[in-house]
Design an enzyme around this catalytic site. Structure first.
Site, PDB file in Angstrom:
ATOM      1  N   HIS A 153      20.636  30.903  71.511  1.00  0.00           N
ATOM      2  CA  HIS A 153      21.205  30.782  72.863  1.00  0.00           C
ATOM      3  C   HIS A 153      21.085  29.336  73.346  1.00  0.00           C
ATOM      4  O   HIS A 153      22.061  28.749  73.828  1.00  0.00           O
ATOM      5  CB  HIS A 153      20.468  31.737  73.805  1.00  0.00           C
ATOM      6  CG  HIS A 153      20.884  31.653  75.233  1.00  0.00           C
ATOM      7  ND1 HIS A 153      21.579  32.656  75.865  1.00  0.00           N
ATOM      8  CD2 HIS A 153      20.707  30.682  76.174  1.00  0.00           C
ATOM      9  CE1 HIS A 153      21.803  32.307  77.127  1.00  0.00           C
ATOM     10  NE2 HIS A 153      21.279  31.105  77.339  1.00  0.00           N
ATOM     11  N   GLU A 154      19.889  28.758  73.224  1.00  0.00           N
ATOM     12  CA  GLU A 154      19.669  27.389  73.697  1.00  0.00           C
ATOM     13  C   GLU A 154      20.411  26.366  72.846  1.00  0.00           C
ATOM     14  O   GLU A 154      20.951  25.388  73.372  1.00  0.00           O
ATOM     15  CB  GLU A 154      18.172  27.077  73.764  1.00  0.00           C
ATOM     16  CG  GLU A 154      17.387  27.951  74.723  1.00  0.00           C
ATOM     17  CD  GLU A 154      17.949  28.006  76.134  1.00  0.00           C
ATOM     18  OE1 GLU A 154      18.426  26.969  76.645  1.00  0.00           O
ATOM     19  OE2 GLU A 154      17.905  29.087  76.748  1.00  0.00           O
TER      20      GLU A 154
END
Length: 182
Positions: A153-154
């Protein structure tokens, strides 16, 4: 420093759709200030001070979310008895499993203020190499499950991708029979 959410960019900001550059060491004073803000915010959430500071709870931030267009990520959360705490620069995924995983409630993001229901398909296990800004050394992170999902996600943020870009528009809640649910 008191963590504030007002400086976290929301998904309407075009910076969140841009690809980041590598973080070059040593970091500048301006870059360090933004990195410190990221850490302060996430650590306040980790320490369950989000209500005290009137901020949204979260477990991680990436550079572009605070206007730092460099490849830097801060993650801090507890999974069972295991504490995950990483402040990394220039992460690169060098391996990924063929098995997929997803969060049963879907993903959320501190930069996204509206609802985007649906399942985000992620790799269940990844191996990432990066520079550890906390310990000042190169590291390899062998992540599985929730940590792997969080890292992906990051890392997407570093490439201008938001989690809802990965939701299947035709069938947002569909999952594969062999996907692992977290």
């Amino acid at each position: 420093m008191t963590p504030k959410q007002s400086w976290i960019l929301d998904d309407t900001n075009p910076l969140l759709r841009k690809t980041c550059n590598d973080l070059v060491l040593p970091v500048s004073n301006e870059e360090q200030l933004l990195i410190d803000q990221m850490q302060s915010y996430v650590d306040a959430c980790y320490n369950q001070q989000d209500e005290q500071y009137h901020i949204r709870g979260g477990i991680a931030l990436a550079g572009p979310q605070v206007g730092l267009m460099k490849k830097v990520i801060y993650i801090h959360f507890k999974e069972g008895e295991k504490e995950h705490k990483y402040l990394i620069a220039n992460p690169k995924m060098i391996s990924e499993s063929v098995v997929y995983a997803y969060l049963h409630d879907g993903e959320g993001c501190l930069s996204v203020n509206s609802e985007h229901p649906g399942i985000v398909k992620r790799r269940n296990r990844i191996i990432v190499v990066a520079y550890d800004l906390l310990n000042k050394q190169n590291i390899t992170i062998d992540a599985q499950g929730y940590l792997a999902i969080c890292l992906q996600h990051e890392m997407d943020h570093l490439n201008g991708v938001l989690y809802y870009d990965r939701i299947n528009a035709q069938s947002p809640t569909s999952v594969g029979a062999d996907w692992i649910k977290y």
